[in-house]
Design a protein around this motif. Structure first.
Motif, PDB file in Angstrom:
ATOM      1  N   SER A   2     106.884 -48.756  58.061  1.00 60.54           N
ATOM      2  CA  SER A   2     107.510 -48.185  59.019  1.00 60.54           C
ATOM      3  C   SER A   2     108.478 -48.751  59.707  1.00 60.54           C
ATOM      4  O   SER A   2     108.652 -49.961  59.330  1.00 60.54           O
ATOM      5  CB  SER A   2     106.477 -47.641  60.306  1.00 60.54           C
ATOM      6  OG  SER A   2     106.070 -49.258  60.719  1.00 60.54           O
ATOM      7  N   TYR A  34     115.851 -51.469  54.742  1.00 58.71           N
ATOM      8  CA  TYR A  34     115.903 -51.207  56.065  1.00 58.71           C
ATOM      9  C   TYR A  34     117.237 -51.873  56.642  1.00 58.71           C
ATOM     10  O   TYR A  34     117.218 -53.418  56.374  1.00 58.71           O
ATOM     11  CB  TYR A  34     114.846 -51.530  57.099  1.00 58.71           C
ATOM     12  CG  TYR A  34     113.854 -50.325  57.284  1.00 58.71           C
ATOM     13  CD1 TYR A  34     114.125 -49.221  57.915  1.00 58.71           C
ATOM     14  CD2 TYR A  34     112.507 -50.421  56.612  1.00 58.71           C
ATOM     15  CE1 TYR A  34     113.220 -48.005  57.916  1.00 58.71           C
ATOM     16  CE2 TYR A  34     111.701 -49.525  56.705  1.00 58.71           C
ATOM     17  CZ  TYR A  34     111.987 -48.452  57.316  1.00 58.71           C
ATOM     18  OH  TYR A  34     110.926 -47.330  57.440  1.00 58.71           O
ATOM     19  N   THR A  39     116.930 -41.557  57.639  1.00 56.44           N
ATOM     20  CA  THR A  39     116.521 -41.607  56.262  1.00 56.44           C
ATOM     21  C   THR A  39     117.651 -41.056  55.330  1.00 56.44           C
ATOM     22  O   THR A  39     118.651 -40.262  55.839  1.00 56.44           O
ATOM     23  CB  THR A  39     115.311 -40.605  56.379  1.00 56.44           C
ATOM     24  OG1 THR A  39     114.315 -41.039  57.464  1.00 56.44           O
ATOM     25  CG2 THR A  39     114.676 -40.472  55.122  1.00 56.44           C
ATOM     26  N   ASP A  58     106.078 -46.255  48.286  1.00 59.00           N
ATOM     27  CA  ASP A  58     105.697 -46.416  49.684  1.00 59.00           C
ATOM     28  C   ASP A  58     106.646 -47.204  50.539  1.00 59.00           C
ATOM     29  O   ASP A  58     106.872 -48.376  50.137  1.00 59.00           O
ATOM     30  CB  ASP A  58     104.350 -46.698  49.992  1.00 59.00           C
ATOM     31  CG  ASP A  58     103.551 -45.223  49.405  1.00 59.00           C
ATOM     32  OD1 ASP A  58     104.039 -44.249  49.537  1.00 59.00           O
ATOM     33  OD2 ASP A  58     102.323 -45.647  48.895  1.00 59.00           O
ATOM     34  N   PRO A  96     109.315 -45.906  65.449  1.00 57.92           N
ATOM     35  CA  PRO A  96     108.433 -45.398  64.538  1.00 57.92           C
ATOM     36  C   PRO A  96     107.420 -46.067  64.126  1.00 57.92           C
ATOM     37  O   PRO A  96     107.886 -47.205  63.526  1.00 57.92           O
ATOM     38  CB  PRO A  96     108.904 -44.409  63.802  1.00 57.92           C
ATOM     39  CG  PRO A  96     110.291 -44.057  64.163  1.00 57.92           C
ATOM     40  CD  PRO A  96     110.611 -45.309  64.835  1.00 57.92           C
ATOM     41  N   THR A  97     106.099 -45.885  64.133  1.00 56.48           N
ATOM     42  CA  THR A  97     105.214 -46.994  63.560  1.00 56.48           C
ATOM     43  C   THR A  97     104.589 -46.069  62.327  1.00 56.48           C
ATOM     44  O   THR A  97     103.516 -46.547  61.610  1.00 56.48           O
ATOM     45  CB  THR A  97     103.898 -47.122  64.493  1.00 56.48           C
ATOM     46  OG1 THR A  97     103.441 -45.775  65.056  1.00 56.48           O
ATOM     47  CG2 THR A  97     104.468 -47.806  65.720  1.00 56.48           C
ATOM     48  N   GLU A  98     105.010 -44.897  62.108  1.00 54.80           N
ATOM     49  CA  GLU A  98     104.569 -44.406  60.803  1.00 54.80           C
ATOM     50  C   GLU A  98     105.520 -44.603  59.550  1.00 54.80           C
ATOM     51  O   GLU A  98     106.656 -44.715  59.418  1.00 54.80           O
ATOM     52  CB  GLU A  98     104.516 -42.720  60.683  1.00 54.80           C
ATOM     53  CG  GLU A  98     103.654 -42.433  61.923  1.00 54.80           C
ATOM     54  CD  GLU A  98     101.929 -42.757  61.470  1.00 54.80           C
ATOM     55  OE1 GLU A  98     101.819 -42.532  60.250  1.00 54.80           O
ATOM     56  OE2 GLU A  98     101.313 -42.946  62.404  1.00 54.80           O
ATOM     57  N   GLY A  99     104.843 -44.974  58.455  1.00 51.41           N
ATOM     58  CA  GLY A  99     105.739 -45.105  57.268  1.00 51.41           C
ATOM     59  C   GLY A  99     106.112 -44.017  56.522  1.00 51.41           C
ATOM     60  O   GLY A  99     105.724 -42.727  56.970  1.00 51.41           O
ATOM     61  N   ALA A 100     106.793 -44.200  55.412  1.00 52.01           N
ATOM     62  CA  ALA A 100     107.400 -42.864  54.841  1.00 52.01           C
ATOM     63  C   ALA A 100     107.454 -43.122  53.207  1.00 52.01           C
ATOM     64  O   ALA A 100     106.668 -44.235  52.525  1.00 52.01           O
ATOM     65  CB  ALA A 100     108.781 -42.676  55.182  1.00 52.01           C
ATOM     66  N   GLU A 134     107.084 -51.932  61.650  1.00 55.86           N
ATOM     67  CA  GLU A 134     106.585 -52.928  60.656  1.00 55.86           C
ATOM     68  C   GLU A 134     107.876 -53.750  59.969  1.00 55.86           C
ATOM     69  O   GLU A 134     107.681 -54.911  59.642  1.00 55.86           O
ATOM     70  CB  GLU A 134     105.597 -52.564  59.502  1.00 55.86           C
ATOM     71  CG  GLU A 134     105.102 -53.524  58.789  1.00 55.86           C
ATOM     72  CD  GLU A 134     103.850 -52.952  57.884  1.00 55.86           C
ATOM     73  OE1 GLU A 134     103.479 -53.690  56.825  1.00 55.86           O
ATOM     74  OE2 GLU A 134     103.748 -51.721  57.881  1.00 55.86           O
ATOM     75  N   THR A 152     116.356 -43.305  64.329  1.00 64.11           N
ATOM     76  CA  THR A 152     116.010 -43.663  62.870  1.00 64.11           C
ATOM     77  C   THR A 152     116.898 -42.910  62.006  1.00 64.11           C
ATOM     78  O   THR A 152     117.132 -41.845  62.278  1.00 64.11           O
ATOM     79  CB  THR A 152     114.448 -43.656  62.383  1.00 64.11           C
ATOM     80  OG1 THR A 152     114.287 -42.293  62.889  1.00 64.11           O
ATOM     81  CG2 THR A 152     113.709 -44.585  63.432  1.00 64.11           C
TER      82      THR A 152
END
Length: 474
Positions: free
Chosen positions: A367, A448, A5, A364, A174-178, A370, A3
């Motif tokens: 992830s 994304y 960023t 926000d 990953p399943t966590e958002g940012a 998602e 991933t």
């Protein structure tokens, strides 16, 4: 799995289209494309591998006497079949270019460099959403509308092109958002006669400001001299043209002198004599000149990756040098840009986005896992495939077309074909994409780019549902 960023002449609509074109003025590197196609589709060049300049091989013995009647229809069909591999190869070349980096022509990966050296290009290609078509582009005035429709169609039909459907899964994302920053382009803050006068002064255009169908214009009203306009769109697009420096312009001599006696006049229309402006600046010099123009307009050249077109090797005396300044944010091109054409006489044309970018907060984002689910969500169906790289896709496109035949009739009780392709996303890059609000306002929001293991890529907005307004437009 990985991933990442993030650390726009007289026809205003046409000029906005040109300004939005990410590949405007770029020439493909035909040698590199041919080499790639020869590697992937060697059969496309079968029988066409003779060394240039070498004597042609004698024609093969077809078994038909030289004086025998020729079946012209059969010969035309044969010629079509012989051409088909190269036509297919050309289509494959386009796929190879796109698969190499989003849209390689727009990304400067082929046929462009800052000063003749592509190794200096560092910004990642822009992410483009299928929903990026501005309302003003509904009449064809914006390139994003065209591209968005094409991407949406590709998403529905991939990879069978027509009639197929796609189901997306993810593997190890990953399943966590940012969270990520977003910006708005403040066109309303700069669209004013005072702004146009400032731009006109910087570009050497004289005259009073006048309104032309909602836009603001200054300069020659009959298009015989320099003109500049400011458009009421989401990017406050500027369009400048100087026909006196146009590398392809000409002056019509009418009437033309009669042949022979040199005294009378010919009834034939006059000829168009092209002006000789001399040699245009080199790519490196044109890059610096565009940087100076940006600074004169009050823009920071450091916020752009400036790229000069590479001149075609077979052009002995080029008439112009085209340069593009790509806006860069957090190491990624945003998709907004300035494009300039220089002749030997100086700046002939300039198109670009004048609206300043203003930060509107941190948002926000979902992830990566998602984001993959959104590819199958009708609410986000405006996104879509933005790059092909699948080998099977190349092989399908490289198949030589056959003579058309009547399809078989479906039998009683037969199952109806409903093709579905299963795609597994293995890579996600969080970046930025230009998106237009229903009223035409332009924003730069988190998005994304999602890729499978073979390099095919799709795009989708990254902002969480709670910070999106799903109310119908209008």
């Amino acid at each position: 799995m990985t991933t990442h960023t993030p650390e726009q002449p007289d026809d205003a609509a046409l000029e906005r289209l040109r300004a939005a074109d990410p590949a405007a003025g770029l020439d493909p590197d035909t040698e590199a494309l041919e080499a790639a196609v020869r590697t992937r589709v060697p059969e496309a060049f079968a029988g066409a591998t003779a060394t240039p300049g070498a004597p042609a091989s004698p024609p093969a013995d077809t078994g038909v006497p030289s004086g025998a009647p020729v079946d012209e229809l059969a010969e035309r069909r044969a010629r079509r079949r012989r051409r088909a591999p190269l036509q297919v190869a050309a289509a494959v070349a386009g796929v190879l270019v796109v698969g190499a980096g989003g849209y390689a022509l727009g990304a400067g990966a082929v046929g462009a460099s800052p000063a003749g050296d592509t190794s200096e290009l560092t910004a990642r290609a822009p992410i483009q959403l299928g929903t990026a078509d501005a309302p003003a582009a509904a009449d064809g005035a914006g390139a994003e509308s065209f591209a968005g429709d094409a991407r949406s169609a590709a998403d529905v039909a991939y990879p069978g092109y027509w009639g197929g459907r796609t189901v997306f899964h993810q593997d190890g994302l990953p399943t966590e958002g940012a969270s990520a920053s977003a910006w708005a382009y403040d066109a309303a803050g700069v669209f004013a006669p005072e702004t146009l006068l400032r731009v006109a002064d910087a570009l050497g255009v004289d005259g009073e400001v006048r309104e032309d169908y909602g836009s603001l214009s200054a300069g020659s009203a009959d298009w015989t001299g320099p003109t500049v306009s400011l458009q009421p769109d989401g990017l406050a697009s500027v369009s400048f043209n100087d026909p006196t420096k146009d590398p392809w312009g000409c002056v019509v001599v009418s009437p033309a002198p009669a042949d022979g006696d040199g005294g009378g006049e010919s009834v034939e229309p006059g000829v168009c004599e092209e002006a000789d402006h001399g040699a245009p600046p080199s790519g490196a010099d044109a890059v610096e000149q565009l940087r100076d123009v940006l600074a004169t307009l009050g823009l920071d050249p450091a916020g752009y990756e400036v790229v000069a077109d590479e001149q075609a090797p077979d052009v002995e005396a080029p008439r112009a040098t085209t340069v593009t300044a790509h806006e860069v944010v957090d190491g990624q091109r945003t998709g907004t840009q300035w494009s300039a054409t220089f002749s030997g006489a100086g700046l002939a044309s300039l198109y670009g986005a004048l609206a300043p970018r203003v930060e509107i907060g941190t948002y926000d984002v979902v992830s990566p896992a998602e984001a993959v689910e959104r590819l199958g969500d009708p609410r986000f169906g405006g996104g879509g495939m933005i790059a092909w790289a699948r080998e099977s896709t190349l092989e399908q496109m490289a198949v030589e077309p056959e003579e058309p035949t009547v399809p078989p009739t479906l039998g009683e009780g037969a199952r109806f074909a409903w093709p579905v392709t299963d795609v597994t996303i293995t890579d996600a890059r969080l970046g930025l994409a230009v998106q237009y609000q229903p009223d035409g306002a332009a924003v730069l929001l988190p998005a994304y780019e999602l890729s499978d293991a073979e390099g095919n890529a799709w795009s989708v907005v990254a902002v969480v549902d709670e910070q999106l307004d799903f109310a119908p437009a209008g």
